[in-house]
Design a protein around this motif. Structure first.
Motif, mmCIF file in Angstrom:
data_model
loop_
_atom_site.group_PDB
_atom_site.id
_atom_site.type_symbol
_atom_site.label_atom_id
_atom_site.label_comp_id
_atom_site.label_asym_id
_atom_site.label_seq_id
_atom_site.Cartn_x
_atom_site.Cartn_y
_atom_site.Cartn_z
ATOM 1 N N THR A 5 0.853 -1.195 0.000
ATOM 2 C CA THR A 5 0.000 0.000 0.000
ATOM 3 C C THR A 5 0.883 1.237 0.000
ATOM 4 O OG1 THR A 5 -0.045 -0.002 2.384
ATOM 5 C CG2 THR A 5 -1.891 -1.074 1.286
ATOM 6 N N THR A 6 0.263 2.341 -0.271
ATOM 7 C CA THR A 6 0.995 3.595 -0.325
ATOM 8 C C THR A 6 1.275 4.072 1.090
ATOM 9 O OG1 THR A 6 -0.452 4.014 -2.151
ATOM 10 C CG2 THR A 6 0.917 5.850 -1.425
ATOM 11 N N LEU A 7 2.529 4.312 1.404
ATOM 12 C CA LEU A 7 2.854 4.741 2.753
ATOM 13 C C LEU A 7 2.872 6.249 2.872
ATOM 14 C CD1 LEU A 7 5.674 2.324 3.867
ATOM 15 C CD2 LEU A 7 3.217 2.071 3.999
ATOM 16 N N HIS A 8 3.075 6.889 1.740
ATOM 17 C CA HIS A 8 3.272 8.339 1.798
ATOM 18 C C HIS A 8 1.933 9.064 1.740
ATOM 19 C CE1 HIS A 8 2.370 8.199 -2.444
ATOM 20 N NE2 HIS A 8 3.194 7.167 -2.505
ATOM 21 N N ASP A 9 2.025 10.321 1.937
ATOM 22 C CA ASP A 9 0.840 11.174 1.883
ATOM 23 C C ASP A 9 0.242 11.156 0.467
ATOM 24 O OD1 ASP A 9 -0.898 13.292 1.984
ATOM 25 O OD2 ASP A 9 0.720 14.754 1.697
ATOM 26 N N THR A 10 -1.071 11.103 0.403
ATOM 27 C CA THR A 10 -1.731 11.218 -0.896
ATOM 28 C C THR A 10 -1.907 12.697 -1.204
ATOM 29 O OG1 THR A 10 -3.765 10.955 0.314
ATOM 30 C CG2 THR A 10 -3.023 9.059 -0.928
ATOM 31 N N TYR A 38 -9.035 16.068 12.168
ATOM 32 C CA TYR A 38 -7.812 15.919 12.967
ATOM 33 C C TYR A 38 -7.115 14.607 12.623
ATOM 34 C CZ TYR A 38 -4.696 15.321 16.963
ATOM 35 O OH TYR A 38 -3.595 15.094 17.744
ATOM 36 N N LEU A 39 -7.904 13.552 12.417
ATOM 37 C CA LEU A 39 -7.290 12.264 12.077
ATOM 38 C C LEU A 39 -6.498 12.387 10.773
ATOM 39 C CD1 LEU A 39 -6.953 9.211 12.530
ATOM 40 C CD2 LEU A 39 -9.104 8.871 11.314
ATOM 41 N N THR A 40 -7.090 13.041 9.801
ATOM 42 C CA THR A 40 -6.418 13.197 8.508
ATOM 43 C C THR A 40 -5.103 13.964 8.676
ATOM 44 O OG1 THR A 40 -8.525 13.108 7.380
ATOM 45 C CG2 THR A 40 -6.724 14.196 6.198
ATOM 46 N N HIS A 41 -5.162 15.010 9.495
ATOM 47 C CA HIS A 41 -3.961 15.800 9.743
ATOM 48 C C HIS A 41 -2.866 14.934 10.368
ATOM 49 C CE1 HIS A 41 -1.336 19.004 11.059
ATOM 50 N NE2 HIS A 41 -1.531 18.672 12.326
ATOM 51 N N ARG A 42 -3.255 14.163 11.372
ATOM 52 C CA ARG A 42 -2.230 13.353 12.054
ATOM 53 C C ARG A 42 -1.660 12.276 11.141
ATOM 54 N NH1 ARG A 42 -1.145 11.217 17.664
ATOM 55 N NH2 ARG A 42 0.643 10.701 16.379
ATOM 56 N N LEU A 43 -2.531 11.639 10.378
ATOM 57 C CA LEU A 43 -2.046 10.583 9.480
ATOM 58 C C LEU A 43 -1.059 11.161 8.477
ATOM 59 C CD1 LEU A 43 -5.387 8.638 8.870
ATOM 60 C CD2 LEU A 43 -3.416 7.840 10.199
ATOM 61 N N ARG A 44 -1.391 12.340 8.007
ATOM 62 C CA ARG A 44 -0.467 12.946 7.039
ATOM 63 C C ARG A 44 0.877 13.238 7.696
ATOM 64 N NH1 ARG A 44 -2.149 18.240 4.196
ATOM 65 N NH2 ARG A 44 -3.804 16.985 3.309
ATOM 66 N N GLN A 45 0.823 13.763 8.893
ATOM 67 C CA GLN A 45 2.087 14.031 9.602
ATOM 68 C C GLN A 45 2.912 12.759 9.761
ATOM 69 O OE1 GLN A 45 0.765 15.723 13.334
ATOM 70 N NE2 GLN A 45 1.752 17.664 12.803
ATOM 71 N N MET A 46 2.227 11.623 9.911
ATOM 72 C CA MET A 46 2.925 10.353 10.120
ATOM 73 C C MET A 46 3.368 9.716 8.813
ATOM 74 S SD MET A 46 0.280 8.802 12.901
ATOM 75 C CE MET A 46 1.039 7.206 13.103
ATOM 76 N N GLY A 47 2.967 10.312 7.682
ATOM 77 C CA GLY A 47 3.336 9.732 6.393
ATOM 78 C C GLY A 47 2.486 8.532 6.027
#
Ligand code: FAD
Ligand code: NAP
Length: 876
Positions: A5-10, A38-47
């Motif tokens: 799966t894609t690990l990086h930010d979409t 907020y979840l989307t923000h955090r997931l993006r921060q985590m890559g």
């Protein structure tokens, strides 16, 4: 994370891994409200790649949909806002104490812009279906636009109050005029000028909107099924003191909110409403009323949520306020709630709500007195009248907490759907996860504090917990997480146990699912507080994901277990006692141990009133000893109708205590059984060692038998009872007086008895420490009373008697977390095996000292009732 799966930010939602109509992503997020953003923000921060969905055409969730006039938050905006980004927090200035819906929506749009979150969402897209694929260990979601989403993790950030309740009123479809639902209000607004309007419902949405609708409408008819308690908001600019407090230490304030009970830092009272004068109480309520706010009244005293009599005081106060505002006494009476305690349905915050009913064009229809028979083309028919209107507003609430979750067709392992699994009520572990639905997370799901808290604090905590868990799993090579059945089952019990301590179950509220016809009656949120809940979630992680199964390609971890097994009131009591920092009794000289043990007597609730208490002495085996007699309240009975007698032996390891030391329990037994209870003293070790206590116990029974009539009871109707070492004495006495020519004992009630001093059973080690009676204290008691060589004597180890036949009927209550549990269980089983009548129960979640703690531990009451019912039966 997985390799495929894609690990990086979409960078553009899902595009990077879209193949045909299937998009592959690490995490699918359903909902673009406070939680999804907020979840989307955090997931993006985590890559971690994520793709979000919302039916709405933009962000906002609750604040996107609920655009009715007067819509505002009821938790102060300063608190009801994100804390995750200190700069955002410091920069954003709320214009009012309770911001309006437009301002909150503007805030959420600002957050979405600031963190560029919209590109991770597909709007106007409903997630309709989700199926767990066991072979790929992934979820396949189907959306309303026909696309499939292939994701490793699936998070329902779908909100607790996002599915408006379908109109459940006959004829709803017939109405030819304008129809509105507060939860789906038109974006362009509604002008009611010159119109006759009906509002159905008097919950928060109605109470906020009614004053605004009344200001426009020519006629307003409010259809009320259940009146609500509403408190003035006293809205205005943010409270300057609070603004200053936060500005001085923003991080500290936010941290206090995280560790507060309701997600807002508040002073918690330690005073009972029933211990102050009427004047003091009303002064406190008056001040709170004038301050306004959701928590102002409820935090004035510590028992408003748990004690009906205490709650009545605040309920009365609000009812008086209603009567003071509403001119027409009949209308005031209709607006006054009586059918449930204050706070057990969500209280409302209002802006001149009650005063609306003083306006001549506003009428209140009480549906309990005149139910709606049907909605017609022209308006609303009740049993008494037809009300014609131009517009009908449904303010009838939501399918709360579970509605959005089960409205997606979610199929977990082995074809099980979430709706099927939850058909009798939701089952979750921590309100975050559920068995058979691996890698599915719920934000503020049922079984978490959610709607009982400032939801932003709860949302942030859940998002953080989920993201930290994903980070842990990635780092540890896990790709699958699922709770265990044991953990989930126990969490359900814990949530229920906690709710049972409160008045909440007394209301037909949406917290109980009672507002939706056919919905199971289960208390949905977790009432143990944001602070306690956070501690539990943290502990689950610290204990290496206790209650979870984690798995990856090359490893598996099953850490089955239960995070909270003690009854919640027991936990609270243990925490309070731990705070006192008392030395272990066995570390003290005997006299000091006795003094310390006695000191606790004055701090406990006294127990119920009884008719009469008589202190006296009786001849023990070698000299006079004290007794305390408890006579029931019912009128004296004559000689022909004498009462049963319970001879009671107190606890204290043969070392501590006296005839008065189990006073609350004796009162309680007397009150529940209607029998005379005589608590007798016996000589204590080390001054008087084995078998002095059992000699005195026998002497006490002999004296009661000989003097039963004088004492007001019947010599034919005597039972023995005791707790701990006292239960040991009761058991010994029951054995000793078998066939002694006297009228046989009618029964024996043994509460957590000591029965065998020769064997260390598992419970002695499992519950060795921290649960009041410790293993080392028990060893100390034994050492004070007997030599090791004497411990196989049935006069102190009744379990070891050669013959257990012919004993009086017994009730035995043991406690799950008592070192003595297993020897008590063994004695109950041995007596039953020997042909005796034995009623045996194990008090779940209780410790050795639980059941005698009358009024201090409400969850012990059921076990006292078990004992009392058995004694009543024995003595009948
Ligand atoms: P929501 O804001 O409800 O967002 C969930 C989103 O998920 C919705 O936009 C919905 O369209 C979307 N969705 C659901 N199912 C699907 C699906 N299958 N597919 C696609 N999208 C889907 N709480 C407080 O603590 N204080 C308050 O003052 C307060 N005031 C409130 C006022 C009102 C009028 C209401 C209704 C609730 C209030 N609440 C309050 C509770 C409020 O719901 C929460 O505070 C918070 O806004 C919830 O945010 P959320 O992101 O979890 O869910
Ligand atoms: P609600 O509290 O569930 O109120 C719904 C009202 O409609 C109740 O009075 C209910 O009566 C009535 N009702 C439902 N079905 C009915 C029927 N068939 N016939 C007649 N009456 C019917 O819903 P809500 O007002 O939308 O509020 C829900 C929650 O959202 C609140 O409790 C709060 O948590 C949150 N909220 C907060 C605010 C705020 O101030 N910030 C504003 C709005 C909502 P019964 O009580 O008899 O069921």
């Amino acid at each position: 994370m997985s390799t495929n799966t894609t690990l990086h930010d979409t960078t553009d939602a899902g595009q990077a891994s879209t193949n045909g109509t299937t998009t592959t992503v690490d995490v699918a997020v359903v909902g673009a409200g406070f939680a999804g953003l907020y979840l989307t923000h955090r997931l993006r921060q985590m890559g971690i790649s994520s793709l979000g969905f919302d039916v709405a055409d933009n962000v906002g969730g609750t604040w996107y949909w609920n655009r009715y006039p007067g819509a505002r938050c009821d938790v102060e905006s300063i608190d009801y806002s994100y804390s995750f980004d200190p700069e955002l927090d410091a920069e954003w200035k709320w214009s009012e104490r309770y911001a309006t819906q437009p301002e909150i929506l503007t805030y959420l749009n600002h957050v979405a812009d600031r963190f560029d979150l919209r590109r991770n969402f597909r709007f106007e897209t409903r997630v309709e279906k989700a199926i767990w694929n066991e072979s790929s260990k992934r979820w396949i979601l189907t959306t309303s636009d026909g696309d499939d989403i292939d994701c490793r993790y699936y998070v329902m950030a779908t909100g607790c109050l996002s599915v408006p309740k379908q109109p459940d009123i006959t004829g709803a479809e017939r109405f030819a005029g304008e129809t509105y639902s507060t939860g789906r209000w038109p974006h362009e607004g509604v002008d009611f000028t010159g119109k006759r309007v009906a509002v159905i419902g008097t919950g928060s949405s109605a109470i906020q909107s009614i004053p605004h609708i009344a200001a426009q409408a020519t006629e307003l008819t409010v259809f009320q099924r259940t009146p609500n308690f509403s408190i003035p908001a006293h809205n205005g600019p943010p409270v300057p003191d609070k603004v200053a407090e936060i500005a001085a230490d923003r991080a500290g304030y936010r941290e206090r909110a995280r560790w507060s009970r309701a997600g807002v830092p508040l002073e918690a009272s330690e005073v009972s409403a029933l211990t102050v004068t009427l004047e003091e109480r009303n002064a406190a309520y008056e001040k709170a009323w004038n301050t306004g706010g959701l928590f102002s009244l409820s935090t004035q005293f510590n028992d408003l949520g748990t004690n009906k009599a205490a709650n009545d005081t605040v309920s009365d106060f609000i009812r008086e306020k209603i009567a003071g505002v509403v001119d027409n006494p009949e209308t005031a009476a209709k607006l006054s709630p009586y059918s449930y305690p204050f706070g057990t349905k969500r209280p409302c915050l209002d802006d001149n709500y009650y005063a609306v009913y003083n306006q001549p064009h506003v009428e209140l229809v009480e549906l309990r007195a005149e139910p709606i028979t049907t909605i017609t083309e022209k308006g609303v028919d009740t049993s008494d009248r037809s009300v014609e209107v131009d517009a009908l507003v449904y303010a009838t609430g939501f399918d709360a907490m579970t509605g959005a979750l089960v409205s997606v067709d979610i199929t977990g392992r082995d074809g099980l759907t979430l709706a099927e699994k939850w058909s009798a009520g939701p089952k979750t572990y921590l309100g975050l996860t559920t068995v058979d639905f691996p890698n599915l997370f719920m934000i503020t799901g049922p079984g978490s504090p959610s709607v009982l808290s400032n939801m932003i604090v709860s949302i942030e905590q859940h998002v953080d917990w989920i993201c930290d868990t994903l980070a842990h799993m990635t780092a540890s090579g896990f790709e699958l997480i699922e709770p265990t059945s044991a953990a989930e089952e126990a969490w359900g019990l814990h949530v229920n146990d906690f709710a049972g301590l409160t008045l909440f179950p007394q209301a037909n509220s949406w917290y109980m699912g009672a507002n939706v016809p056919g919905k199971p009656r289960v208390f949905l949120p977790y009432v143990g507080g944001v602070d306690g809940y956070r501690r539990i979630c943290d502990e689950v992680v610290e204990r290496d994901y206790l209650g979870f199964k984690l798995a990856g390609d090359n490893r598996e971890q099953l850490n089955d277990g239960v995070v909270r097994e003690l009854q919640p009131d027991v936990t609270i009591m243990l925490e309070l006692i731990a705070e006192l920092g008392m030395p272990p009794l066995e570390s003290l000289p005997v006299a000091e141990a006795r003094a310390l043990s006695d000191a606790g007597k004055d701090m406990r609730p006294p127990g119920p009133d009884v008719g009469e208490i008589v202190d006296g002495t009786f001849p023990g085996a070698v000299g006079d000893l004290d007794y305390r007699l408890y006579r029931p309240t019912s009128p004296d009975q004559g000689a022909d109708d004498q009462r049963g007698i319970v001879v009671y032996y107190h606890g204290g390891g043969w070392v501590l205590g006296d005839a008065t030391s189990d006073d609350p329990l004796c009162r309680d037994l007397c009150d529940r059984t209607g029998a005379i209870v005589i608590s007798v003293d016996y000589r204590h070790a080390p001054e008087a060692v084995f078998p002095a206590a059992s000699d005195d116990a026998l002497a006490a029974l002999a004296w009661v038998r000989a003097n039963a009539e004088e004492l007001g009871g019947s010599a034919d109707r005597i039972a023995v009872a005791g707790w701990s070492a006292g239960a040991n004495l009761a058991a010994v006495v029951a054995q000793q007086v078998r066939g002694d020519g006297q009228p046989p004992l009618r029964g024996q009630a043994l509460l957590t008895p000591v029965t065998d001093g020769t064997t260390v059973r598992p419970s002695m080690n499992d519950n060795a420490d921290g649960l009041m009676l410790t293993k080392s204290l028990m060893d100390w008691f034994w050492d004070q009373y007997t030599d090791k060589a004497q411990r196989s004597d049935p006069l102190v180890s009744p379990l070891l008697a050669d013959d257990l036949g012919g004993l009086p009927p017994a009730v035995v209550v043991t406690c799950q977390f008592d070192p003595l549990r297993d020897e008590g269980n063994a004695y109950a089983q041995a007596m039953a095996a020997a042909g005796n009548e034995v009623e045996h129960s194990v008090a779940r979640g209780h410790i050795h000292t639980s059941v005698p703690a009358v009024d201090a531990l409400p969850t012990g009451a059921v076990h006292r009732e078990t004992i009392a019912a058995a004694l009543t039966r024995f003595l009948a």
